[in-house]
Design a protein around this motif. Structure first.
Motif, PDB file in Angstrom:
ATOM      1  N   GLN A 172     -13.277   3.323  -0.615  1.00 38.96           N
ATOM      2  CA  GLN A 172     -12.771   2.134   0.089  1.00 38.96           C
ATOM      3  C   GLN A 172     -13.314   2.016   1.519  1.00 38.96           C
ATOM      4  O   GLN A 172     -12.951   1.097   2.224  1.00 38.96           O
ATOM      5  CB  GLN A 172     -11.243   2.153   0.151  1.00 38.96           C
ATOM      6  CG  GLN A 172     -10.542   2.522  -1.141  1.00 38.96           C
ATOM      7  CD  GLN A 172     -10.734   1.485  -2.226  1.00 38.96           C
ATOM      8  OE1 GLN A 172     -10.717   0.286  -1.959  1.00 38.96           O
ATOM      9  NE2 GLN A 172     -10.955   1.927  -3.453  1.00 38.96           N
TER      10      GLN A 172
ATOM     11  N   PRO B 125      -8.406   3.514   4.879  1.00 41.61           N
ATOM     12  CA  PRO B 125      -8.227   3.337   3.439  1.00 41.61           C
ATOM     13  C   PRO B 125      -7.807   4.633   2.753  1.00 41.61           C
ATOM     14  O   PRO B 125      -7.713   5.668   3.393  1.00 41.61           O
ATOM     15  CB  PRO B 125      -9.615   2.914   2.970  1.00 41.61           C
ATOM     16  CG  PRO B 125     -10.528   3.620   3.899  1.00 41.61           C
ATOM     17  CD  PRO B 125      -9.822   3.598   5.233  1.00 41.61           C
TER      18      PRO B 125
ATOM     19  N   SER C 273     -10.965  -6.906  10.372  1.00 37.44           N
ATOM     20  CA  SER C 273      -9.843  -7.595   9.736  1.00 37.44           C
ATOM     21  C   SER C 273      -8.803  -6.628   9.159  1.00 37.44           C
ATOM     22  O   SER C 273      -7.738  -7.044   8.731  1.00 37.44           O
ATOM     23  CB  SER C 273     -10.355  -8.529   8.634  1.00 37.44           C
ATOM     24  OG  SER C 273     -11.080  -7.775   7.696  1.00 37.44           O
ATOM     25  N   ASP C 274      -9.110  -5.327   9.171  1.00 38.53           N
ATOM     26  CA  ASP C 274      -8.122  -4.337   8.704  1.00 38.53           C
ATOM     27  C   ASP C 274      -7.064  -4.041   9.773  1.00 38.53           C
ATOM     28  O   ASP C 274      -5.990  -3.515   9.450  1.00 38.53           O
ATOM     29  CB  ASP C 274      -8.809  -3.004   8.354  1.00 38.53           C
ATOM     30  CG  ASP C 274      -9.711  -3.117   7.132  1.00 38.53           C
ATOM     31  OD1 ASP C 274      -9.470  -4.009   6.298  1.00 38.53           O
ATOM     32  OD2 ASP C 274     -10.655  -2.309   7.026  1.00 38.53           O
TER      33      ASP C 274
ATOM     34  N   ILE D  15      -2.931  -3.247   8.871  1.00 36.95           N
ATOM     35  CA  ILE D  15      -2.572  -1.825   8.979  1.00 36.95           C
ATOM     36  C   ILE D  15      -1.509  -1.633  10.066  1.00 36.95           C
ATOM     37  O   ILE D  15      -0.560  -0.873   9.910  1.00 36.95           O
ATOM     38  CB  ILE D  15      -3.824  -0.940   9.204  1.00 36.95           C
ATOM     39  CG1 ILE D  15      -4.737  -1.015   7.972  1.00 36.95           C
ATOM     40  CG2 ILE D  15      -3.427   0.511   9.472  1.00 36.95           C
ATOM     41  CD1 ILE D  15      -6.062  -0.274   8.111  1.00 36.95           C
TER      42      ILE D  15
ATOM     43  N   ARG E 224       0.834  -1.214   0.000  1.00 31.30           N
ATOM     44  CA  ARG E 224       0.000   0.000   0.000  1.00 31.30           C
ATOM     45  C   ARG E 224       0.861   1.253   0.000  1.00 31.30           C
ATOM     46  O   ARG E 224       1.828   1.341   0.744  1.00 31.30           O
ATOM     47  CB  ARG E 224      -0.904   0.016   1.234  1.00 31.30           C
ATOM     48  CG  ARG E 224      -2.296  -0.519   0.922  1.00 31.30           C
ATOM     49  CD  ARG E 224      -3.274  -0.091   1.983  1.00 31.30           C
ATOM     50  NE  ARG E 224      -3.081  -0.809   3.216  1.00 31.30           N
ATOM     51  CZ  ARG E 224      -3.908  -1.771   3.660  1.00 31.30           C
ATOM     52  NH1 ARG E 224      -4.967  -2.101   2.964  1.00 31.30           N
ATOM     53  NH2 ARG E 224      -3.674  -2.371   4.811  1.00 31.30           N
TER      54      ARG E 224
ATOM     55  N   ASN F 227     -13.233   1.171   9.044  1.00 29.66           N
ATOM     56  CA  ASN F 227     -12.468  -0.028   8.732  1.00 29.66           C
ATOM     57  C   ASN F 227     -13.151  -1.240   9.350  1.00 29.66           C
ATOM     58  O   ASN F 227     -13.834  -1.132  10.356  1.00 29.66           O
ATOM     59  CB  ASN F 227     -11.051   0.089   9.295  1.00 29.66           C
ATOM     60  CG  ASN F 227     -10.211   1.096   8.530  1.00 29.66           C
ATOM     61  OD1 ASN F 227      -9.928   0.903   7.359  1.00 29.66           O
ATOM     62  ND2 ASN F 227      -9.830   2.164   9.195  1.00 29.66           N
ATOM     63  N   SER F 228     -12.935  -2.404   8.748  1.00 28.37           N
ATOM     64  CA  SER F 228     -13.481  -3.613   9.357  1.00 28.37           C
ATOM     65  C   SER F 228     -12.472  -4.138  10.376  1.00 28.37           C
ATOM     66  O   SER F 228     -11.335  -3.674  10.447  1.00 28.37           O
ATOM     67  CB  SER F 228     -13.765  -4.664   8.289  1.00 28.37           C
ATOM     68  OG  SER F 228     -12.546  -5.047   7.701  1.00 28.37           O
TER      69      SER F 228
END
Ligand code: 0X9
Ligand code: CA
Ligand code: ZN
Length: 452
Positions: A383, A378, A391-392, A396, A341, A388-389
């Motif tokens: 996005q 994001p 699982s992020d 991150i 990213r 954020n979920s």
């Protein structure tokens, strides 16, 4: 008879206007967001020009709909500029707005794997207890609603103030930016859990004092869990009945420089407060910095995937632009190596927008230390924006770890080469000079005049 009719009508009128102004004690919706409205626009319109022309606070994207928080007074002008939008304020207030939750079906309460204030408090306490020789929990201040602002110090001999550089990692200035709490917390936990396993971690923990302050705005964060997911500010009850001061507009360096980078209006999402450090939350950070030798800092926010450095209050380079830029680029390079990213780097005022009274300008402005705002993923509203979920969290954190380690090592290396600088003296002189300036500015604003 006629007289009583008139009196009746008068009473009704008074009650109606009281209700309109949110003073009616039995009115169902409290005037929480002041003059703010949530609007939805079709993302096929050119929203970039819109964002540049009006103070809009992006919320999230849902399919083709992009949601913004905007002051009511701009609605007409937005329409006149040719934008088609719908007002969606009602859908976003108070409890029960399912679509605004992250995927939080897992354990851990309403906010899923993200930390509430209590969860953070118990996690920090248990880290300090599990690693008594490496960590100590401090409380440099409390929020308006009397929650602790926690600062976990990680170093060898954490009970002593040693001749070592301090590095501050802050998160949670803005209530809804939940990921910004997790990243500094996980970095702190990583340092402690890997101290005995990894030479690199042990070396930097031994030579530095790392301060983890994951939740600068605990009241706002709790409010964003329990009442309004998109809350940003703290929970100050303002004079006009609206709530909240934007803590990232409340620091003293060039506070209230203009009305573009912050707002004098209490109901604004970027209200700067009634004076620099008017809020106990920012005052706690100030106290920590005044008492510790902090040599570098990162303030985590979301979203946009950016690494920003001062100035934010005007579009001019600092004296240290070259250094700040190279540190930012180095960090961005390290981040991109983890998950691919890309975090763009740049001067805060140019790369995002103008702000005055933000943390990084203050930390650099007064202490002349490298201070960064890292806007976590994001990259854009499409996005997911602020949401954020669960699982992020892990990816991150993982991608931000090497960048933080790099900055800590830079602080150690430059501290050793320069020696302990006479920070306290420089700091006091700068603050004194500045306080006089700020007082003048607050006075001018109070009289209804603009300071420039
Ligand atoms: O507006 C802010 O305080 C930060 N962005 S956020 O979307 N997380 O609220 C940015 C602060 C960085 N400073 C400047 N861009 N000038
Ligand atoms: Ca130490
Ligand atoms: Zn933020």
């Amino acid at each position: 008879m006629k007289k009583t009719k008139i009196i009746q009508i008068l009473i009704i009128l008074i009650l109606l206007s009281a209700a309109l102004y949110g003073l009616w004690p039995f009115s169902l919706s409290e005037n929480e967001t002041g003059s703010l409205e949530v609007i939805a626009l079709d993302s096929r319109q050119d929203l970039r020009t819109l964002r540049l022309n009006f103070p809009l606070d992006p919320l999230l994207t849902d399919g083709l709909k992009v949601y913004f928080l905007v002051e009511r007074k701009y609605l007409d002008s937005i329409q006149e500029a040719g934008y088609v939008f719908t007002i969606e304020t009602g859908c976003f207030q108070h409890k029960g707005e399912k679509s605004l939750r992250p995927q939080a079906e897992g354990t851990g309460g309403l906010n899923g794997a993200y930390h509430s204030y209590r969860e953070l408090a118990s996690e920090l306490k248990s880290l300090a207890t599990s690693y008594p020789t490496l960590a100590r929990l401090y409380v440099p201040g409390q929020s308006l609603e009397n929650r602790n602002i926690y600062a976990l110090k990680i170093s060898d001999n954490p009970g002593l103030s040693e001749d070592e550089p301090g590095i501050a990692l802050l998160g949670g200035h803005h209530a809804r930016e939940w990921i910004s709490v997790e990243v500094p917390l996980l970095i702190g936990r990583y340092l402690l859990e890997n101290y005995s396993r990894e030479d690199r971690v042990r070396a930097l923990v031994n030579s530095a004092e790392v301060w983890i302050i994951p939740m600068v705005n605990p009241d706002g964060l709790e409010y964003s869990i329990l009442n309004y997911r998109l809350w940003r500010k703290n929970r100050r009850l303002n004079q006009d009945g609206s709530y909240g001061v934007d803590l990232n507009r409340n620091y003293s360096y060039e506070w209230a420089y203009d009305d573009i980078g912050s707002s004098p209006e209490p109901s604004s999402a970027v209200f700067r407060g009634t004076g620099p450090f008017s809020e106990p939350e920012t005052e706690a950070i100030r106290k920590l910095f005044q008492n510790q030798r902090i040599s570098a800092a990162i303030s985590y926010h979301s979203f946009s995937q950016l690494i920003l450095y001062p100035w934010g209050y005007l579009d001019q380079p600092t004296e240290d632009e070259a250094l700040l830029q190279s540190l930012a680029q180095e960090m961005a390079g390290l981040i991109s190596q983890v998950n691919g990213r890309v975090y763009q780097t740049g001067r805060a005022a140019t790369s995002l927008y103008l702000t005055n009274g933000d943390f990084a300008d203050w930390a650099y402005g007064f202490f002349r230390i490298p201070a960064f705002t890292i806007e976590l993923p994001p990259v854009d509203l499409v996005q997911g924006g602020f949401l954020n979920s669960e699982s992020d969290i892990e990816p991150i954190f993982r991608e931000n770890l090497p960048a933080a380690l790099y900055l800590i090592e830079w602080a150690i290396a430059s501290y050793v080469s320069k020696g302990a600088r006479a920070f306290p003296l420089l700091r006091r002189e700068l603050e004194k000079k500045h306080e006089i300036m700020i007082k003048d500015r607050a006075g001018a604003a109070f009289k209804g005049k603009e300071s420039r």
